[in-house]
Motif scaffolding. Sequence first.
Motif, short mmCIF file in Angstrom:
data_model
loop_
_atom_site.label_atom_id
_atom_site.label_comp_id
_atom_site.label_asym_id
_atom_site.label_seq_id
_atom_site.Cartn_x
_atom_site.Cartn_y
_atom_site.Cartn_z
N ASP A 111 0.86 -1.19 -0.07
CA ASP A 111 -0.02 -0.05 0.04
C ASP A 111 0.67 1.21 0.03
O ASP A 111 0.57 2.15 -0.80
N ALA A 112 1.92 1.39 0.67
CA ALA A 112 2.97 2.34 1.02
C ALA A 112 3.67 2.55 -0.65
O ALA A 112 3.65 3.75 -0.93
N ILE A 113 3.87 1.52 -1.03
CA ILE A 113 4.37 1.81 -2.53
C ILE A 113 3.44 2.11 -3.45
O ILE A 113 3.84 2.92 -4.33
N LYS A 114 2.30 1.78 -3.44
CA LYS A 114 1.09 2.20 -4.34
C LYS A 114 1.06 3.55 -4.05
O LYS A 114 1.02 4.25 -5.27
N ASN A 115 0.86 3.98 -2.93
CA ASN A 115 0.65 5.57 -2.41
C ASN A 115 1.86 6.49 -3.14
O ASN A 115 1.47 7.43 -3.72
N PHE A 116 3.09 5.78 -2.93
CA PHE A 116 4.15 6.62 -3.29
C PHE A 116 4.15 6.65 -4.93
O PHE A 116 4.39 7.64 -5.37
N LEU A 117 3.66 5.68 -5.57
CA LEU A 117 3.80 5.63 -7.08
C LEU A 117 2.45 6.57 -7.49
O LEU A 117 2.76 7.50 -8.32
N ASP A 118 1.50 6.77 -6.97
CA ASP A 118 0.32 7.66 -7.23
C ASP A 118 0.74 8.94 -7.06
O ASP A 118 0.39 9.81 -7.99
N GLU A 119 1.68 9.60 -5.95
CA GLU A 119 1.97 10.67 -5.67
C GLU A 119 3.16 11.00 -6.75
O GLU A 119 3.08 11.95 -7.23
N PHE A 120 3.97 10.06 -7.16
CA PHE A 120 4.98 10.41 -7.94
C PHE A 120 4.33 10.81 -9.46
O PHE A 120 4.91 11.57 -9.89
N GLU A 121 3.34 9.92 -9.81
CA GLU A 121 2.56 10.11 -10.98
C GLU A 121 2.16 11.62 -11.03
O GLU A 121 2.06 12.24 -12.11
N GLY A 122 1.62 11.99 -9.93
CA GLY A 122 0.85 13.25 -9.90
C GLY A 122 1.84 14.32 -9.67
O GLY A 122 1.63 15.50 -10.44
N ARG A 123 3.03 14.09 -9.61
CA ARG A 123 3.89 15.36 -9.52
C ARG A 123 4.75 15.60 -11.13
O ARG A 123 5.36 16.64 -11.41
#
Length: 124
Positions: A111-123
């Motif tokens: 879940d933490a990895i998915k959240n990081f990837l979502d945030e990374f995509e948003g940047r």
Amino acid sequence: MDLKPTESELEILQIIWKKGECSVRDVHDELAKTKDSGYTTTLKLMQIMHDKGLLARNTDAKTHIYSALMSREQAQQGALDKILSTVFKGSTADLVIQALGQHRASKDEIDAIKNFLDEFEGRK
């Protein structure tokens, strides 16, 4: 800070990060729980680490007290940079795939990895 601690130096740093400020005896006693190492070896390593700028040494008291000058995050980043460039030839994807393929990640970690990837995509 472009210091690259050796494996033995990282063991000492792990102890100091966990305990905070330590004497050589504190570090040696902790190391002795898992490995056969002499006190003078620990002392010499910590003196070298001080000379290299990895440890600060307070000499105000009879017993010298050492503290880390490199944070855990700095050490992790340095080790990761080295592994990424030498073992994975700069491929972040290969590194992540290998790490996730070889070691079972918990649901919380996934879940933490998915959240990081979502945030990374948003940047982007």
